[in-house]
Design a protein around this motif. Sequence first.
Motif, mmCIF file in Angstrom:
data_model
loop_
_atom_site.group_PDB
_atom_site.id
_atom_site.type_symbol
_atom_site.label_atom_id
_atom_site.label_comp_id
_atom_site.label_asym_id
_atom_site.label_seq_id
_atom_site.Cartn_x
_atom_site.Cartn_y
_atom_site.Cartn_z
ATOM 1 N N ALA A 15 0.834 -1.208 0.000
ATOM 2 C CA ALA A 15 0.000 0.000 0.000
ATOM 3 C C ALA A 15 0.864 1.252 0.000
ATOM 4 O O ALA A 15 0.587 2.208 -0.730
ATOM 5 N N THR A 16 1.910 1.240 0.789
ATOM 6 C CA THR A 16 2.819 2.382 0.838
ATOM 7 C C THR A 16 3.480 2.593 -0.519
ATOM 8 O O THR A 16 3.581 3.729 -1.000
ATOM 9 N N ALA A 17 3.896 1.514 -1.156
ATOM 10 C CA ALA A 17 4.525 1.620 -2.479
ATOM 11 C C ALA A 17 3.534 2.140 -3.522
ATOM 12 O O ALA A 17 3.891 2.988 -4.356
ATOM 13 N N LEU A 18 2.291 1.665 -3.479
ATOM 14 C CA LEU A 18 1.277 2.129 -4.435
ATOM 15 C C LEU A 18 0.958 3.599 -4.215
ATOM 16 O O LEU A 18 0.843 4.369 -5.173
ATOM 17 N N PHE A 19 0.808 3.990 -2.963
ATOM 18 C CA PHE A 19 0.517 5.389 -2.665
ATOM 19 C C PHE A 19 1.684 6.276 -3.096
ATOM 20 O O PHE A 19 1.481 7.341 -3.693
ATOM 21 N N THR A 20 2.897 5.839 -2.841
ATOM 22 C CA THR A 20 4.080 6.603 -3.241
ATOM 23 C C THR A 20 4.133 6.761 -4.756
ATOM 24 O O THR A 20 4.452 7.847 -5.265
ATOM 25 N N ALA A 21 3.793 5.702 -5.497
ATOM 26 C CA ALA A 21 3.767 5.791 -6.962
ATOM 27 C C ALA A 21 2.710 6.792 -7.422
ATOM 28 O O ALA A 21 2.952 7.570 -8.357
ATOM 29 N N ALA A 22 1.544 6.787 -6.765
ATOM 30 C CA ALA A 22 0.485 7.741 -7.108
ATOM 31 C C ALA A 22 0.943 9.175 -6.821
ATOM 32 O O ALA A 22 0.712 10.083 -7.628
ATOM 33 N N VAL A 23 1.604 9.380 -5.699
ATOM 34 C CA VAL A 23 2.123 10.708 -5.345
ATOM 35 C C VAL A 23 3.156 11.160 -6.369
ATOM 36 O O VAL A 23 3.107 12.302 -6.855
ATOM 37 N N ALA A 49 -5.777 12.845 -5.894
ATOM 38 C CA ALA A 49 -7.058 12.130 -5.817
ATOM 39 C C ALA A 49 -7.291 11.329 -7.093
ATOM 40 O O ALA A 49 -7.740 10.175 -7.044
ATOM 41 N N MET A 50 -6.970 11.905 -8.242
ATOM 42 C CA MET A 50 -7.152 11.211 -9.516
ATOM 43 C C MET A 50 -6.300 9.944 -9.575
ATOM 44 O O MET A 50 -6.770 8.874 -9.955
ATOM 45 N N HIS A 51 -5.049 10.056 -9.178
ATOM 46 C CA HIS A 51 -4.147 8.906 -9.281
ATOM 47 C C HIS A 51 -4.448 7.841 -8.228
ATOM 48 O O HIS A 51 -4.339 6.646 -8.516
ATOM 49 N N VAL A 52 -4.830 8.257 -7.043
ATOM 50 C CA VAL A 52 -5.245 7.277 -6.031
ATOM 51 C C VAL A 52 -6.500 6.557 -6.517
ATOM 52 O O VAL A 52 -6.615 5.331 -6.416
ATOM 53 N N TYR A 53 -7.439 7.308 -7.087
ATOM 54 C CA TYR A 53 -8.650 6.690 -7.639
ATOM 55 C C TYR A 53 -8.291 5.655 -8.712
ATOM 56 O O TYR A 53 -8.863 4.558 -8.742
ATOM 57 N N LEU A 54 -7.354 5.975 -9.601
ATOM 58 C CA LEU A 54 -6.978 5.039 -10.662
ATOM 59 C C LEU A 54 -6.434 3.731 -10.074
ATOM 60 O O LEU A 54 -6.749 2.646 -10.568
ATOM 61 N N VAL A 55 -5.629 3.824 -9.019
ATOM 62 C CA VAL A 55 -5.109 2.618 -8.366
ATOM 63 C C VAL A 55 -6.256 1.836 -7.737
ATOM 64 O O VAL A 55 -6.369 0.611 -7.909
ATOM 65 N N LEU A 56 -7.127 2.535 -7.015
ATOM 66 C CA LEU A 56 -8.263 1.862 -6.364
ATOM 67 C C LEU A 56 -9.188 1.221 -7.387
ATOM 68 O O LEU A 56 -9.718 0.127 -7.159
ATOM 69 N N ARG A 57 -9.376 1.903 -8.501
ATOM 70 C CA ARG A 57 -10.248 1.378 -9.563
ATOM 71 C C ARG A 57 -9.696 0.063 -10.093
ATOM 72 O O ARG A 57 -10.441 -0.869 -10.357
#
Length: 181
Positions: A15-23, A49-57
């Motif tokens: 999760a930390t790695a995914l969030f860091t990639a989105a940031v 928000a857009m990039h976090v949404y794309l990961v969550l999607r």
Amino acid sequence: MILSLLRKDPVQEAATALFTAAVDQARAPLFYEKFGVADTAEGRFEMLAMHVYLVLRRLKDASEPAERLSQRVLDAFFANLDASLREMGVGDLSVGKKIRALAESFYGRISAYEAAMKPSADVSALEAAVSRNVYEHAASPFAPALARYFRAAAAYLGAQPVSRIANGVVRFPDAAESLTE
């Protein structure tokens, strides 16, 4: 027992790695220099928000572990917002209210983006959602390019195996390709 406290949590690490990639992707200067996104706290929130949404999607229809991973990504997102507000000098008593307002904004954007990303939705629906949320205008001249990037990023993430993303590895497309039709 004590050793279990020292073990790393692979879901949290992913999760930390995914969030860091989105940031990292959301902070790409190209969005602010060429796509016309305001280089302000609000503009940065919109891109994150857009990039976090794309990961969550991408994780949405996967198995239960992906659901836990999605929740951890969201937790990282809101912890980051909390820390950012405090860094900007927002008082402790106001942080909760501001986080609640940001959460409502985020979930409102998810709803708008989900509706605009449906296969039956008109292409202009995503442009309108992006224009309204990112640019705060009914029709921004930058919205078509950012909407193209948004669709390309969703497809790009969609082509990546969930197993890879579940391990914290995600890549976003080159945003510059969306600047030209």
